[in-house]
Design an enzyme around this catalytic site. Structure first.
Site, short mmCIF file in Angstrom:
data_model
loop_
_atom_site.label_atom_id
_atom_site.label_comp_id
_atom_site.label_asym_id
_atom_site.label_seq_id
_atom_site.Cartn_x
_atom_site.Cartn_y
_atom_site.Cartn_z
N LYS A 171 0.83 -1.22 0.00
CA LYS A 171 0.00 0.00 0.00
C LYS A 171 0.86 1.27 0.00
O LYS A 171 0.57 2.23 -0.71
CB LYS A 171 -0.92 -0.04 1.22
CG LYS A 171 -1.54 1.26 1.63
CD LYS A 171 -2.61 1.73 0.67
CE LYS A 171 -3.15 3.09 1.12
NZ LYS A 171 -4.04 3.67 0.15
N LYS A 240 1.09 11.55 5.78
CA LYS A 240 1.43 10.36 6.57
C LYS A 240 1.95 9.23 5.68
O LYS A 240 2.97 8.60 5.97
CB LYS A 240 0.17 9.87 7.33
CG LYS A 240 0.33 8.52 8.01
CD LYS A 240 -1.02 7.93 8.44
CE LYS A 240 -1.82 7.40 7.29
NZ LYS A 240 -3.01 6.64 7.69
P1 NAD Z 1 -11.36 9.60 8.59
O1 NAD Z 1 -10.60 10.51 9.49
O2 NAD Z 1 -12.39 10.16 7.68
O3 NAD Z 1 -12.09 8.44 9.45
C1 NAD Z 1 -11.55 7.87 10.60
C2 NAD Z 1 -12.71 7.50 11.56
O4 NAD Z 1 -12.16 6.85 12.70
C3 NAD Z 1 -13.50 8.72 12.05
O5 NAD Z 1 -14.89 8.49 11.88
C4 NAD Z 1 -13.13 8.80 13.54
O6 NAD Z 1 -14.18 9.31 14.35
C5 NAD Z 1 -12.83 7.34 13.85
N1 NAD Z 1 -11.97 7.17 15.01
C6 NAD Z 1 -10.81 7.83 15.29
N2 NAD Z 1 -10.30 7.39 16.44
C7 NAD Z 1 -11.14 6.42 16.91
C8 NAD Z 1 -11.15 5.60 18.06
N3 NAD Z 1 -10.17 5.67 18.97
N4 NAD Z 1 -12.18 4.73 18.23
C9 NAD Z 1 -13.17 4.66 17.31
N5 NAD Z 1 -13.23 5.43 16.20
C10 NAD Z 1 -12.21 6.30 16.00
O7 NAD Z 1 -10.24 8.82 7.76
P2 NAD Z 1 -10.45 8.03 6.36
O8 NAD Z 1 -10.19 8.96 5.21
O9 NAD Z 1 -11.72 7.25 6.43
O10 NAD Z 1 -9.20 7.04 6.42
C11 NAD Z 1 -9.19 5.88 7.23
C12 NAD Z 1 -7.95 5.07 6.88
O11 NAD Z 1 -8.02 4.66 5.50
C13 NAD Z 1 -6.64 5.85 7.03
O12 NAD Z 1 -5.67 5.01 7.55
C14 NAD Z 1 -6.32 6.28 5.61
O13 NAD Z 1 -4.92 6.48 5.42
C15 NAD Z 1 -6.85 5.11 4.82
N6 NAD Z 1 -7.25 5.42 3.44
C16 NAD Z 1 -8.00 6.54 3.16
C17 NAD Z 1 -8.37 6.78 1.85
C18 NAD Z 1 -9.21 7.99 1.46
O14 NAD Z 1 -9.33 8.26 0.25
N7 NAD Z 1 -9.80 8.72 2.40
C19 NAD Z 1 -8.01 5.89 0.82
C20 NAD Z 1 -7.28 4.75 1.15
C21 NAD Z 1 -6.91 4.52 2.47
#
Ligand code: NAD
Length: 304
Positions: A171, A240
């Site tokens: 990834k 990140k």
């Molecule tokens: P985001 O910040 O939108 O969502 C994260 C969620 O986790 C939030 O709803 C938050 O409230 C929750 N959260 C945080 N701490 C928590 C805890 N201790 N307990 C329970 N819930 C908790 O982030 P995202 O964009 O959805 O990304 C999530 C992951 O996927 C990341 O690691 C990111 O790098 C990866 N990712 C994101 C994308 C993208 O396009 N957004 C694409 C591929 C991978």
């Protein structure tokens, strides 16, 4: 009967992935620390849990989609974490955390009889909604066999191997290329705008030519030329990913020189826009440095 699954982290990616599982007939026990995000998933058909531990007490398999490596570690191994769950046996991590964090979480969970499958995803929010993500799975083959059908509702699962962290390594290299393409495309389009080229023509030509990449094909037409800057991925997360990729290369003793100046652009965007901003705003900071030109579609030209 279809296995009930746990799902923790219902953000930009987690919510649509969880909805795809619900759509595939998987009952979900869900949790997010944000009650609004949790309620939205309950409205979509999931059952709400009151804590991480409650999820891990009630299902054999917990999937998580959490923002940063430290949050994943806390949710997996911290007080009240998945490791304290009485029923959980498998932890599927869909977040991007880097291979060394994945290995350390896998080791920590193994002490509690829980197996980690690192399964980061690529393809953005649009891919999560459509169920077309690339899912890069590393873990024991019997668990791959068992959970591949569920992961197929999220996207296209690929078995990267049995070694913990190899899904994460895959990834990071994917995102290194994606981040590089975004910065290089932003530079090219800002230069084009300064020189007086039409941004729509640039997209058409490059998509028919050898410079084509996902930034030119998808991200610029949807969120930069429209000036909406709303692609659905935060600068903080891109920063990140690039940082983690460069750190892995350094740990392996392999030069990743191009990454250093590329990372500077993401640092600048993060410093200027803060943690909540969409990563496509990076173009605006380059435009400013070019004297205020705009990469804009002629269909979206400001009124004279
Ligand atoms: P985001 O910040 O939108 O969502 C994260 C969620 O986790 C939030 O709803 C938050 O409230 C929750 N959260 C945080 N701490 C928590 C805890 N201790 N307990 C329970 N819930 C908790 O982030 P995202 O964009 O959805 O990304 C999530 C992951 O996927 C990341 O690691 C990111 O790098 C990866 N990712 C994101 C994308 C993208 O396009 N957004 C694409 C591929 C991978």
């Amino acid at each position: 009967m279809t296995e009930r699954l746990g799902f923790i982290g219902l953000g930009a990616m987690g919510a649509p992935m969880a909805k795809r599982l619900l759509g595939g007939g998987y009952p979900l026990l869900a949790f997010d620390q944000n009650p609004v995000a949790l309620q939205k998933l309950v409205d979509a058909g999931a059952e709400a849990a009151g804590s991480v531990k409650e999820v891990a007490d009630n299902v054999e398999c917990v999937l998580v989609s959490l923002p940063t490596p430290d949050v994943v570690k806390a949710v997996a191994l911290g007080a009240g974490g998945v490791c304290e769950g009485s029923r959980v046996k498998t932890f599927i991590d869909l977040s991007t955390t880097g291979p060394r964090m994945a290995q350390s979480v896998a080791e920590g969970l193994a002490k509690h009889g829980i197996t980690q499958m690192d399964s980061p995803v690529s393809g953005g929010v649009g891919g999560a909604e459509k169920g077309t993500l690339a899912v890069m799975v590393a873990g024991p083959e019997p668990l791959w066999d068992r959970y591949k059908p569920a992961l197929s509702f999220i996207g296209k699962p690929f078995f990267v191997g049995e070694t913990a962290g190899h899904g994460q390594m895959m990834k990071l290299l994917n995102n290194y290329l994606s981040a590089t393409a975004m910065v290089a495309t932003a530079e090219a389009f800002v230069v084009g705008a300064k020189a007086g080229l039409d941004a729509d023509v640039m997209v058409d030509v490059i998509c028919a030519g050898s410079g084509m990449n996902t930034a030119v094909r998808d991200k610029f037409p949807k969120s930069v030329l429209t000036r909406t800057f709303d692609y659905g991925f935060r600068t903080e997360l891109m920063h990140k990913d690039v940082k983690l990729a460069i750190e892995e290369a350094e740990a392996l003793g392999v030069p990743m020189w191009l990454g250093q100046p590329m990372r500077q652009w993401w640092s600048l965007a993060l410093q200027r826009g803060g943690t909540g901003e969409d990563f496509t705003h990076i173009v605006r900071y380059m435009e400013e440095m070019a004297g205020g030109v705009e990469v804009r579609s002629r269909k979206n030209a400001p009124k004279e």
